[in-house]
Motif scaffolding. Structure first.
Motif, short mmCIF file in Angstrom:
data_model
loop_
_atom_site.label_atom_id
_atom_site.label_comp_id
_atom_site.label_asym_id
_atom_site.label_seq_id
_atom_site.Cartn_x
_atom_site.Cartn_y
_atom_site.Cartn_z
N UNK A 1 -12.44 -81.53 33.05
CA UNK A 1 -12.69 -80.75 34.27
C UNK A 1 -13.02 -79.31 33.91
N UNK A 2 -12.35 -78.80 32.89
CA UNK A 2 -12.63 -77.43 32.47
C UNK A 2 -14.07 -77.29 31.95
N UNK A 3 -14.59 -78.36 31.34
CA UNK A 3 -15.99 -78.32 30.92
C UNK A 3 -16.93 -78.28 32.12
N UNK A 4 -16.57 -79.01 33.18
CA UNK A 4 -17.35 -78.93 34.42
C UNK A 4 -17.31 -77.52 34.99
N UNK A 5 -16.14 -76.91 34.91
CA UNK A 5 -16.00 -75.53 35.39
C UNK A 5 -16.95 -74.59 34.65
N UNK A 6 -17.05 -74.76 33.33
CA UNK A 6 -17.92 -73.89 32.55
C UNK A 6 -19.38 -74.06 32.95
N UNK A 7 -19.78 -75.31 33.19
CA UNK A 7 -21.16 -75.55 33.64
C UNK A 7 -21.41 -74.92 35.00
N UNK B 1 -23.88 -80.89 34.90
CA UNK B 1 -22.70 -80.93 35.77
C UNK B 1 -22.68 -82.21 36.60
N UNK B 2 -23.80 -82.55 37.22
CA UNK B 2 -23.83 -83.74 38.07
C UNK B 2 -23.65 -85.01 37.24
N UNK C 1 -17.38 -79.48 44.48
CA UNK C 1 -18.35 -79.08 43.47
C UNK C 1 -19.53 -80.04 43.44
N UNK C 2 -19.25 -81.33 43.61
CA UNK C 2 -20.32 -82.33 43.61
C UNK C 2 -21.27 -82.12 44.79
N UNK C 3 -20.74 -81.88 45.99
CA UNK C 3 -21.57 -81.65 47.17
C UNK C 3 -22.43 -80.40 47.01
N UNK C 4 -21.80 -79.34 46.51
CA UNK C 4 -22.55 -78.10 46.29
C UNK C 4 -23.62 -78.28 45.23
#
Length: 395
Positions: free
Chosen positions: A129-135, A163-164, A316-319
């Motif tokens: 999840x932290x990697x998703x945050x960085x993206x 990210x997606x 985050x996915x919707x955005x």
């Protein structure tokens, strides 16, 4: 009464066992009062978690958000402390050697080992999840630039694509290198485990048997295994120590199940069908309410293949989908109205990143604390069993 206050009150009441062993036959009423308090406190804590999550932001945090999961883990830690006090504090070891409690405790300690496995898997999931945050932070940085040009949009588009992809990963294909950095097959008590449990505790207690996560390791199967032999106490068992063992087992199963549902873990297919809690218990009502709500969300998740039910990841996915549409259709200069919409979405994405920045590390620390707490408690129960066996006369 706040959780910490009634926990202190509970531990204070039970501390009389430190200087006086309570025998079930000698002080039955006092034992029943302690067991009743444990049930009531367990129910109260979960009722607080379920209270009005739909009223966010007025209620504090949304359901299955990072902050809500931190409260959930804290509930498990509080329940674990009281459970250990009920079971161990001032207890005559011979009491827990009597059937069926001896068998129930062996099953309980096997569940505890599986909790350790899942704690490590969830901690690894937090890293993902932290990697998703960085993206997402790259996307925010690019699209916060004014004016937004082709270069910024291309940079954001590249990060959004990654990210997606991360947010829609298939659980069955999670044998990815980021999940394969360590495994969690912990040593179990027995003649083949290499020395007694005290020796193992000195050398790290639960040592990984391999440095690579097995491809067939399954979070769903771990939950399913935790539910095996989880039978409702009946007859005289329902008023004895079998009762708190059963309650604590259900609490562990539910919290691990909720964490696995929210946080990306390897192989979670069919997670919503793996356990049921009997409805006749007052302490179970709120747990069942949360279980039903999470189960419905999980069914939706399995249909669309998203990475987890964590509220921040869902947003985050919707955005991300909306911003990809903007990036795909971008032409310089963009319309002012469109830029305003994008700015609002980027601000919301930045707010999610901030919540992740503030909450993910404390959540991971709580998971580690839980891991070490379960290790210590398991060792103490093993010590109690060994002392009870040692005190039995040799026939």
């Amino acid at each position: 009464m706040p959780a910490t206050e009634h926990q202190q009150s509970f531990l204070g009441r039970i501390s009389i066992r430190r200087n006086q062993v309570i025998a079930m036959d000698g002080n039955h009423e006092q034992e029943l009062e302690v067991l009743e308090l444990f049930q009531r406190h367990t129910g109260d804590r979960f009722a607080d978690l379920l209270s009005h999550p739909e009223d966010y932001p007025f209620s504090g945090e949304p359901f299955l958000s990072i902050s809500w999961l931190r409260k959930l883990v804290d509930v498990l830690l509080c329940c674990e402390a009281e459970f250990k006090a009920v079971l161990i504090m001032g207890r005559d070891p011979s009491q827990i050697l009597k059937p069926p409690l001896d068998r129930l405790l062996i099953d309980f300690m096997e569940r505890a080992v599986k909790v350790l496995d899942i704690c490590n898997a969830v901690s690894s999931g937090v890293d993902s999840i932290r990697q998703c945050q960085k993206l997402a932070e790259i996307v925010v940085s690019a699209l916060e630039q004014k004016p937004i040009g082709d270069g910024q949009v291309k940079r954001a588009r590249k990060a959004l694509s990654a990210l997606m992809s991360a947010l829609t990963i298939d659980d069955k294909e999670n044998n990815h290198s980021r999940y394969a950095e360590r495994t969690w097959s912990f040593g179990r008590r027995g003649s083949n485990s290499g020395g007694n449990h005290k020796d193992r505790a000195t050398h790290g207690s639960f040592r990984s048997s391999s440095m690579v996560l097995a491809k067939n390791w399954s979070a769903a199967k771990q939950i399913q295994a935790m539910c095996s032999n989880l039978a409702v106490p009946r007859g005289g068992e329902s008023t004895g120590l079998a009762q708190p063992v059963y309650i604590m087992s259900n609490v562990m199963v539910f919290v691990m199940w909720a964490l696995v549902a929210a946080i990306p873990c390897q192989e979670r297919s069919g997670l919503s069908t793996h356990f049921q809690i009997p409805k006749q218990f007052v302490w179970a009502h709120s747990i069942i309410g949360m279980q039903e709500k999470i189960g419905e969300e999980w069914k939706k998740k399995e249909k669309k293949g998203s990475a987890g039910l964590l509220e921040e990841m869902q947003r985050m996915e919707k955005l991300g989908q909306s911003l990809i549409e903007f990036a795909d259709g971008f032409q310089f200069p963009a319309e002012a109205e469109k830029l305003e919409e994008v700015a609002a979405r980027v601000a919301e994405l930045a707010e999610i990143c901030q919540r992740m920045e503030e909450g993910l590390m404390p959540l991971q620390q709580q998971i580690r604390e839980l891991f070490h707490r379960i290790v210590r408690s398991r060792t103490e129960i093993l010590d109690l069993l060994d002392n009870g066996k040692a005190s039995q006369p040799i026939i």
